[in-house]
Motif scaffolding. Structure first.
Motif, mmCIF file in Angstrom:
data_model
loop_
_atom_site.group_PDB
_atom_site.id
_atom_site.type_symbol
_atom_site.label_atom_id
_atom_site.label_comp_id
_atom_site.label_asym_id
_atom_site.label_seq_id
_atom_site.Cartn_x
_atom_site.Cartn_y
_atom_site.Cartn_z
ATOM 1 N N LEU A 67 0.810 -1.207 0.000
ATOM 2 C CA LEU A 67 0.000 0.000 0.000
ATOM 3 C C LEU A 67 0.851 1.269 0.000
ATOM 4 N N PHE A 68 1.955 1.294 0.750
ATOM 5 C CA PHE A 68 2.714 2.530 0.917
ATOM 6 C C PHE A 68 3.899 2.649 -0.013
ATOM 7 N N ALA A 69 4.133 1.685 -0.887
ATOM 8 C CA ALA A 69 5.192 1.808 -1.878
ATOM 9 C C ALA A 69 4.675 2.706 -2.999
ATOM 10 N N PRO A 70 5.474 3.666 -3.460
ATOM 11 C CA PRO A 70 4.974 4.608 -4.471
ATOM 12 C C PRO A 70 4.503 3.927 -5.757
ATOM 13 N N ALA A 71 5.211 2.906 -6.219
ATOM 14 C CA ALA A 71 4.822 2.240 -7.459
ATOM 15 C C ALA A 71 3.948 1.021 -7.202
ATOM 16 N N ARG A 72 3.580 0.788 -5.937
ATOM 17 C CA ARG A 72 2.796 -0.375 -5.529
ATOM 18 C C ARG A 72 3.493 -1.677 -5.931
ATOM 19 N N GLN A 73 4.841 -1.652 -5.925
ATOM 20 C CA GLN A 73 5.638 -2.835 -6.181
ATOM 21 C C GLN A 73 6.426 -3.156 -4.918
ATOM 22 N N PRO A 74 6.704 -4.427 -4.664
ATOM 23 C CA PRO A 74 7.493 -4.770 -3.482
ATOM 24 C C PRO A 74 8.890 -4.170 -3.556
ATOM 25 N N ASP A 75 9.507 -3.976 -2.403
ATOM 26 C CA ASP A 75 10.858 -3.439 -2.358
ATOM 27 C C ASP A 75 11.831 -4.422 -3.005
ATOM 28 N N PRO A 76 12.747 -3.929 -3.839
ATOM 29 C CA PRO A 76 13.723 -4.849 -4.426
ATOM 30 C C PRO A 76 14.714 -5.308 -3.361
ATOM 31 N N SER A 77 15.156 -6.536 -3.494
ATOM 32 C CA SER A 77 16.140 -7.029 -2.533
ATOM 33 C C SER A 77 17.498 -6.467 -2.906
ATOM 34 N N LEU A 78 18.273 -6.114 -1.902
ATOM 35 C CA LEU A 78 19.589 -5.529 -2.129
ATOM 36 C C LEU A 78 20.597 -6.634 -2.419
ATOM 37 N N PRO A 79 21.546 -6.403 -3.349
ATOM 38 C CA PRO A 79 22.567 -7.418 -3.573
ATOM 39 C C PRO A 79 23.458 -7.515 -2.340
ATOM 40 N N GLY A 80 23.978 -8.603 -2.013
ATOM 41 C CA GLY A 80 24.804 -8.743 -0.819
ATOM 42 C C GLY A 80 23.995 -9.136 0.402
ATOM 43 N N GLU A 81 22.670 -9.077 0.319
ATOM 44 C CA GLU A 81 21.831 -9.526 1.418
ATOM 45 C C GLU A 81 21.337 -10.941 1.166
ATOM 46 N N GLN A 82 21.870 -11.591 0.142
ATOM 47 C CA GLN A 82 21.422 -12.939 -0.178
ATOM 48 C C GLN A 82 21.809 -13.887 0.945
ATOM 49 N N VAL A 83 20.907 -14.757 1.300
ATOM 50 C CA VAL A 83 21.114 -15.699 2.387
ATOM 51 C C VAL A 83 21.729 -16.959 1.792
ATOM 52 N N PRO A 84 22.993 -17.255 2.104
ATOM 53 C CA PRO A 84 23.583 -18.443 1.501
ATOM 54 C C PRO A 84 22.880 -19.730 1.943
ATOM 55 N N ALA A 85 22.408 -19.777 3.177
ATOM 56 C CA ALA A 85 21.780 -20.994 3.677
ATOM 57 C C ALA A 85 20.398 -21.214 3.076
ATOM 58 N N LEU A 86 19.715 -20.161 2.708
ATOM 59 C CA LEU A 86 18.360 -20.299 2.182
ATOM 60 C C LEU A 86 18.270 -19.909 0.711
ATOM 61 N N ALA A 87 19.400 -19.918 0.018
ATOM 62 C CA ALA A 87 19.475 -19.752 -1.439
ATOM 63 C C ALA A 87 18.709 -18.542 -1.968
ATOM 64 N N GLY A 88 18.935 -17.392 -1.407
ATOM 65 C CA GLY A 88 18.382 -16.152 -1.950
ATOM 66 C C GLY A 88 16.947 -15.853 -1.576
ATOM 67 N N LEU A 89 16.367 -16.543 -0.633
ATOM 68 C CA LEU A 89 15.007 -16.230 -0.208
ATOM 69 C C LEU A 89 15.009 -14.975 0.645
ATOM 70 N N THR A 90 14.008 -14.142 0.457
ATOM 71 C CA THR A 90 13.842 -12.965 1.317
ATOM 72 C C THR A 90 12.440 -13.007 1.921
ATOM 73 N N LEU A 91 12.338 -12.519 3.126
ATOM 74 C CA LEU A 91 11.051 -12.459 3.814
ATOM 75 C C LEU A 91 10.330 -11.210 3.340
ATOM 76 N N SER A 92 9.153 -11.392 2.738
ATOM 77 C CA SER A 92 8.422 -10.228 2.238
ATOM 78 C C SER A 92 7.179 -9.922 3.048
ATOM 79 N N GLY A 93 6.799 -10.813 3.976
ATOM 80 C CA GLY A 93 5.636 -10.524 4.804
ATOM 81 C C GLY A 93 5.399 -11.608 5.831
ATOM 82 N N VAL A 94 4.697 -11.221 6.898
ATOM 83 C CA VAL A 94 4.344 -12.149 7.973
ATOM 84 C C VAL A 94 2.880 -11.926 8.312
ATOM 85 N N VAL A 95 2.130 -13.002 8.470
ATOM 86 C CA VAL A 95 0.732 -12.928 8.890
ATOM 87 C C VAL A 95 0.622 -13.695 10.197
#
Length: 170
Positions: A67-95
């Motif tokens: 809702l609050f992203a200007p382009a209504r697109q998810p935030d891009p993941s930054l390079p270098g934040e890749q999780v080696p143990a989880l093969a590039g997964l990023t957490l985008s939300g929690v319910v």
């Protein structure tokens, strides 16, 4: 003679106006009351309004278009934040609700997919703990925690948006 007649007409008009004002002020104003609502039964417990049930597809759509992203697109993941143990997964939300405890994971530019608490990923990692901003995975006595990315706000403008007026002060 004309002036006397004009004065008499003005005197009668003023008297008529005074009588009309006195009548308006002296007339009683009767309020129009609404009918009284029936008194609620004090012994009956108040029933809480149930929250609406949302489908999993609608919840997933919420994370796909923030809702609050200007382009209504998810935030891009930054390079270098890749999780080696989880093969590039990023957490985008929690319910976290009474009905569902889900983590939404994104793999690169793929759409987010949901993982329920206690579910195991294809790589063998099990979602073992959820908070409002983190998801903890375990595998073979190893633990790894993914956190929601904290996007940075844009820099403030260099010039003031509101310009002061050029009126001299006294």
């Amino acid at each position: 003679m004309k002036q006397r007649r004009f004065t008499l007409v003005l005197l009668v008009a003023n008297l008529a106006l005074l009588v009309a004002i006195a009548w308006a002020l002296g007339a009683p104003i009767v309020p129009q009351w609404l009918a009284a609502d029936p008194a609620p039964d004090p012994k009956a417990p108040a029933q809480p309004t149930p929250s609406p049930r949302l489908s999993q597809a609608l919840l997933a759509e919420t994370w796909a278009h923030p809702l609050f992203a200007p382009a209504r697109q998810p935030d891009p993941s930054l390079p270098g934040e890749q999780v080696p143990a989880l093969a590039g997964l990023t957490l985008s939300g929690v319910v976290l609700s009474t009905d569902a405890k889900l983590a939404y994971l994104r793999d690169g530019n793929e759409p987010a997919h949901k993982v329920e608490l206690g579910a195991t990923l294809g790589s063998g990692w099990t979602l073992s703990h959820l908070t409002a901003t983190t998801a903890t995975f375990t595998r073979n006595a190893q633990t790894y925690t993914l956190s929601l990315p904290l996007p940075r706000l844009p820099a403030p403008p260099k010039a003031s948006v509101i310009t002061p007026s050029r009126t001299p002060s006294l």
